[in-house]
Design an enzyme around this catalytic site. Structure first.
Site, PDB file in Angstrom:
ATOM      1  N   TYR A  99      35.984  -2.836  38.284  1.00  0.00           N
ATOM      2  CA  TYR A  99      35.477  -1.495  39.008  1.00  0.00           C
ATOM      3  C   TYR A  99      36.556  -0.592  39.573  1.00  0.00           C
ATOM      4  O   TYR A  99      36.431   0.601  39.416  1.00  0.00           O
ATOM      5  CB  TYR A  99      34.497  -2.039  39.930  1.00  0.00           C
ATOM      6  CG  TYR A  99      33.176  -2.626  39.737  1.00  0.00           C
ATOM      7  CD1 TYR A  99      32.833  -2.309  38.292  1.00  0.00           C
ATOM      8  CD2 TYR A  99      32.297  -3.227  40.678  1.00  0.00           C
ATOM      9  CE1 TYR A  99      31.419  -2.782  38.032  1.00  0.00           C
ATOM     10  CE2 TYR A  99      30.980  -3.651  40.170  1.00  0.00           C
ATOM     11  CZ  TYR A  99      30.644  -3.345  38.913  1.00  0.00           C
ATOM     12  OH  TYR A  99      29.374  -3.957  38.490  1.00  0.00           O
ATOM     13  N   LYS A 134      30.117  -6.197  43.212  1.00  0.00           N
ATOM     14  CA  LYS A 134      31.044  -6.891  42.969  1.00  0.00           C
ATOM     15  C   LYS A 134      32.491  -6.104  43.536  1.00  0.00           C
ATOM     16  O   LYS A 134      33.524  -6.510  43.630  1.00  0.00           O
ATOM     17  CB  LYS A 134      31.418  -7.205  41.368  1.00  0.00           C
ATOM     18  CG  LYS A 134      30.416  -7.949  40.841  1.00  0.00           C
ATOM     19  CD  LYS A 134      30.779  -8.496  39.293  1.00  0.00           C
ATOM     20  CE  LYS A 134      30.395  -7.331  38.340  1.00  0.00           C
ATOM     21  NZ  LYS A 134      29.100  -7.000  38.300  1.00  0.00           N
ATOM     22  N   THR A 179      27.808   2.572  31.900  1.00  0.00           N
ATOM     23  CA  THR A 179      28.168   1.462  30.866  1.00  0.00           C
ATOM     24  C   THR A 179      29.457   0.539  31.097  1.00  0.00           C
ATOM     25  O   THR A 179      30.372   1.259  31.837  1.00  0.00           O
ATOM     26  CB  THR A 179      28.091   2.209  29.511  1.00  0.00           C
ATOM     27  OG1 THR A 179      28.140   0.908  28.367  1.00  0.00           O
ATOM     28  CG2 THR A 179      29.683   2.882  29.090  1.00  0.00           C
ATOM     29  N   TRP A 180      29.250  -0.526  30.600  1.00  0.00           N
ATOM     30  CA  TRP A 180      30.769  -1.463  30.545  1.00  0.00           C
ATOM     31  C   TRP A 180      30.477  -2.492  29.845  1.00  0.00           C
ATOM     32  O   TRP A 180      29.579  -2.710  29.168  1.00  0.00           O
ATOM     33  CB  TRP A 180      30.937  -2.009  32.171  1.00  0.00           C
ATOM     34  CG  TRP A 180      30.018  -3.001  32.481  1.00  0.00           C
ATOM     35  CD1 TRP A 180      28.597  -2.993  32.851  1.00  0.00           C
ATOM     36  CD2 TRP A 180      29.866  -4.676  32.498  1.00  0.00           C
ATOM     37  NE1 TRP A 180      27.865  -4.052  33.136  1.00  0.00           N
ATOM     38  CE2 TRP A 180      28.687  -5.095  32.773  1.00  0.00           C
ATOM     39  CE3 TRP A 180      31.247  -5.143  32.426  1.00  0.00           C
ATOM     40  CZ2 TRP A 180      28.516  -6.443  33.005  1.00  0.00           C
ATOM     41  CZ3 TRP A 180      30.971  -6.779  32.626  1.00  0.00           C
ATOM     42  CH2 TRP A 180      29.826  -7.105  32.783  1.00  0.00           C
ATOM     43  N   ASP A 203      31.728   5.501  19.903  1.00  0.00           N
ATOM     44  CA  ASP A 203      32.242   4.125  20.591  1.00  0.00           C
ATOM     45  C   ASP A 203      33.533   4.511  21.479  1.00  0.00           C
ATOM     46  O   ASP A 203      34.510   5.333  21.121  1.00  0.00           O
ATOM     47  CB  ASP A 203      32.735   3.400  19.325  1.00  0.00           C
ATOM     48  CG  ASP A 203      33.517   1.911  19.842  1.00  0.00           C
ATOM     49  OD1 ASP A 203      33.521   1.725  20.759  1.00  0.00           O
ATOM     50  OD2 ASP A 203      33.706   1.167  18.798  1.00  0.00           O
ATOM     51  N   MET A 254      22.584  -7.780  32.009  1.00  0.00           N
ATOM     52  CA  MET A 254      22.274  -7.876  33.326  1.00  0.00           C
ATOM     53  C   MET A 254      20.992  -7.389  33.537  1.00  0.00           C
ATOM     54  O   MET A 254      20.669  -6.335  34.214  1.00  0.00           O
ATOM     55  CB  MET A 254      23.385  -7.556  34.277  1.00  0.00           C
ATOM     56  CG  MET A 254      24.779  -7.920  34.073  1.00  0.00           C
ATOM     57  SD  MET A 254      25.864  -7.520  35.320  1.00  0.00           S
ATOM     58  CE  MET A 254      25.714  -5.640  35.201  1.00  0.00           C
ATOM     59  N   ARG A 257      26.612   3.487  21.423  1.00  0.00           N
ATOM     60  CA  ARG A 257      27.032   3.050  19.972  1.00  0.00           C
ATOM     61  C   ARG A 257      25.811   3.157  19.105  1.00  0.00           C
ATOM     62  O   ARG A 257      26.253   3.517  17.943  1.00  0.00           O
ATOM     63  CB  ARG A 257      27.702   1.708  20.079  1.00  0.00           C
ATOM     64  CG  ARG A 257      29.133   1.684  20.679  1.00  0.00           C
ATOM     65  CD  ARG A 257      29.689   0.006  20.927  1.00  0.00           C
ATOM     66  NE  ARG A 257      28.949  -0.633  21.836  1.00  0.00           N
ATOM     67  CZ  ARG A 257      29.136  -1.848  22.180  1.00  0.00           C
ATOM     68  NH1 ARG A 257      30.073  -2.254  21.604  1.00  0.00           N
ATOM     69  NH2 ARG A 257      28.337  -2.589  23.226  1.00  0.00           N
ATOM     70  N   GLY A 303      20.915   1.709  28.440  1.00  0.00           N
ATOM     71  CA  GLY A 303      20.697   0.530  29.246  1.00  0.00           C
ATOM     72  C   GLY A 303      19.687   0.905  30.498  1.00  0.00           C
ATOM     73  O   GLY A 303      19.200   1.968  30.653  1.00  0.00           O
ATOM     74  N   ILE A 304      19.888  -0.226  31.285  1.00  0.00           N
ATOM     75  CA  ILE A 304      18.943  -0.111  32.294  1.00  0.00           C
ATOM     76  C   ILE A 304      19.169   1.277  33.278  1.00  0.00           C
ATOM     77  O   ILE A 304      18.270   1.906  33.911  1.00  0.00           O
ATOM     78  CB  ILE A 304      18.951  -1.387  33.365  1.00  0.00           C
ATOM     79  CG1 ILE A 304      18.397  -2.507  32.581  1.00  0.00           C
ATOM     80  CG2 ILE A 304      18.273  -1.338  34.554  1.00  0.00           C
ATOM     81  CD1 ILE A 304      18.343  -3.808  33.230  1.00  0.00           C
TER      82      ILE A 304
END
Length: 355
Positions: free
Chosen positions: A144, A112, A71-72, A48, A179, A34, A12-13
């Protein structure tokens, strides 16, 4: 002793930037996802987090000293967000527990924490800006908070240290990320240039006029790695932004100028990207074929819903970084330069056209 890092969400970013920072600093780095991709200096781990029966086998022999959770998963309701994302963190830490190797866990969340979850984003009674870590939690369910509580409980049980990192909107390169404002705006600008459509600010009058900030993924990575090895940062939560502030009334024309187009004057009307780009899949597919781009699927590059959520907020959002500054973290990035650097990388990797 060699520092061994496990970066969770390494494709991810945020995770890819953390992995790159660690490799550059000489760490032994494992990247869990994954579907892991190829990353220089990173040993891929396919796993996973929602399958605890196979997670232990996937992590066998890795024995990380430091874990970076980046990650989420987004679900339809906040109750489901809490259940699923807390379970992922819990399953990971339970799987790592038998080896007893973990010294520090860094958890990346976001603003958030102060603004509320997607179901109540920017609504109700919110802390005053700039957001500061000592403002604590909102009186609302938030995944969170659930992730933090899992980390805190495991740290108390197993004796490792932790840090929490709260970036604002992250600027960075990743394909298939949920995102991704930087790439979304780059693709939107490229489409506007190709079609001659106006480059229209999609958000609110408040966001257009008010001060705001953002977080380069490499600034986040630098802070996370700094906290992992700095005793004073043990068991602390940190905001992390670039260090500058700006108004979108200035930044929008800066982005337009980089792409060689004019920014339409904002008239105060919200024009969400989700609406502006709803019929652009075929437009992008044609552009990808014409320019030999690496990704023809528009949905894997852009996240209009997330960009609209950020740019449509009815409140000013500015973030205080004094806490980590006082402890010695001195990283700084100019946000317009962060956008421009990302655009250059997207062009170099043929994710947006060169002209």
């Amino acid at each position: 002793m060699t520092k061994r890092a496990l970066v969770v969400g390494a494709t991810g970013i945020q995770g890819s930037a953390v992995a790159e920072q660690l490799v550059g600093d000489g760490w032994t780095v494992f990247g869990l996802a994954r579907t892991p991709g190829e990353q220089d200096g990173v040993t891929p781990v396919a796993a996973d987090l929602l399958d605890p029966d196979t997670l232990g086998a996937a992590l066998a022999g890795i024995d990380p000293t430091h874990v970076f959770l980046t990650t989420w998963l987004r679900k339809d309701t906040e109750a489901e967000n809490i259940r699923v994302n807390a379970a992922m963190v819990r399953n990971l830490l339970d799987a790592l527990r038998p080896a007893g190797s973990v010294e520090h866990v860094a958890l990346v969340t976001g603003l958030k924490h102060y603004l509320g979850p997607f179901e109540a984003y920017g609504k109700g009674t919110l802390p005053k800006t700039p957001f500061r870590e000592d403002q604590g939690r909102l009186d609302v369910a938030n995944f969170y908070y659930a992730q933090e509580d899992v980390v805190f409980a495991a740290a108390e049980r197993d004796g490792f240290g932790w840090s929490v990192h709260r970036p604002h909107t992250v600027i960075g390169k990743a394909v298939g990320n949920a995102m991704n404002m930087g790439t979304t705006l780059a693709v939107y600008a490229a489409i506007c240039r190709k079609t001659g459509r106006p480059f229209r600010f999609p958000g609110s009058k408040v966001q257009w006029e008010s001060l705001t900030d953002m977080t380069d993924a490499r600034q986040l990575a630098a802070q996370a790695v700094w906290a992992a090895v700095t005793p004073e940062a043990r068991n602390e939560d940190f905001n992390v932004v670039n260090g500058d502030v700006f108004r979108w009334s200035w930044m929008w024309s800066r982005i337009a100028g980089w792409f060689g187009i004019e920014a339409e004057e904002f008239d105060g009307t919200e024009r969400p990207l989700a609406e502006q780009m709803k019929d652009d899949a075929e437009v992008w597919s044609d552009m990808a074929a014409r320019h030999g781009l690496a990704e023809a699927d528009l949905a894997r590059l852009v996240s209009p819903w997330h960009t609209d959520a950020d740019l449509g907020r009815p409140i000013e959002v500015v973030t205080d970084m004094s806490k980590s500054r006082r402890m010695g973290f001195t990283g700084y990035v100019a946000t317009d330069a962060a956008f421009f650097d990302l655009f250059e990388r997207l062009r170099a990797d043929k994710l947006i056209p060169a002209s």
